[in-house]
Design an enzyme around this catalytic site. Structure first.
Site, PDB file in Angstrom:
ATOM      1  N   GLN A  50       0.812  -1.224   0.000  1.00  0.00           N
ATOM      2  CA  GLN A  50       0.000   0.000   0.000  1.00  0.00           C
ATOM      3  C   GLN A  50       0.845   1.273   0.000  1.00  0.00           C
ATOM      4  OE1 GLN A  50      -2.677  -1.400   3.400  1.00  0.00           O
ATOM      5  NE2 GLN A  50      -4.068  -0.224   2.122  1.00  0.00           N
ATOM      6  N   LEU A  93      -7.508   1.592   3.198  1.00  0.00           N
ATOM      7  CA  LEU A  93      -6.908   2.894   2.878  1.00  0.00           C
ATOM      8  C   LEU A  93      -6.635   3.039   1.385  1.00  0.00           C
ATOM      9  CD1 LEU A  93      -4.381   3.280   5.856  1.00  0.00           C
ATOM     10  CD2 LEU A  93      -6.609   4.392   5.593  1.00  0.00           C
ATOM     11  N   GLU A 135      -4.990  -7.737   6.056  1.00  0.00           N
ATOM     12  CA  GLU A 135      -3.599  -7.343   5.764  1.00  0.00           C
ATOM     13  C   GLU A 135      -2.815  -8.483   5.111  1.00  0.00           C
ATOM     14  OE1 GLU A 135      -3.124  -4.278   5.787  1.00  0.00           O
ATOM     15  OE2 GLU A 135      -4.870  -3.797   7.018  1.00  0.00           O
TER      16      GLU A 135
HETATM   17 NI    NI Z   1      -6.448  -2.540   3.033  1.00  0.00          NI
END
Ligand code: NI
Length: 169
Positions: A50, A93, A135
């Site tokens: 990410q 996110l 995750e």
């Molecule tokens: Ni995520």
């Protein structure tokens, strides 16, 4: 250092990440930066892809920085056991704005290495189980929208494309 967060549409989010092999100062610095980046974005979990780094590493803090004892670093994590089911709202996110009820195990056990390379096993329940799964998925190139109905997933993808065209993504 706060990294910019990579959003859905970038290849790095949808390919398997490489195992972490070196446990050194660089890894410690990366972990520190990942916590800083996650807190700045008000997240409870962040995976290295990410921030554009295709390595099997993620950080989790389901207290959002309120309780330092909740900080978790998972290096080369593997979900080794799951039990039960839950379906709470989930977000990411890398897919800001979008949240959806996402089915997950109620309990999940992860085996991982810490920042020094030592192996440990931990079982999470509820939100922590969700974070372990979410995750770890990131490190396999999987996003939570995979678990939604096709209708819901397509609707999110369509909205993302619209926002990309409008320069809002
Ligand atoms: Ni995520």
């Amino acid at each position: 250092m706060i990294y910019p967060i990579v959003k859905f549409g970038k290849e790095v989010l949808e390919k398997p990440a490489a195992p972490v092999a070196s446990f050194n100062g660089d890894l410690e610095k990366l972990v520190t930066d990942m916590f800083e980046t996650m807190y700045a974005a008000s997240g409870v979990g962040l995976a290295a892809p990410q921030i554009g780094i295709s390595k099997r590493l993620c950080v989790i803090d389901i207290s959002s920085g309120k309780d330092p004892s909740r900080r978790l670093v998972l290096v080369n994590p593997q979900i080794i056991d799951v039990e039960g089911t839950q379906a709470e709202e989930e977000g990411c996110l890398s897919l800001p704005v979008f949240r959806a009820k996402t089915p997950r195990p109620l309990h999940a056990t992860v085996r991982a290495q810490d920042v020094t390379g030592n192996y440990f096993t931990q079982t999470g329940e509820g939100l922590l189980a969700r974070a372990f799964c979410h995750e770890t998925d990131h490190l396999n190139g999987v996003l939570f929208i995979k678990y939604l109905s096709r209708l819901k997933r397509d609707s999110i993808k369509r909205k993302v494309r619209k926002m990309m065209k409008a320069g809002e993504w």
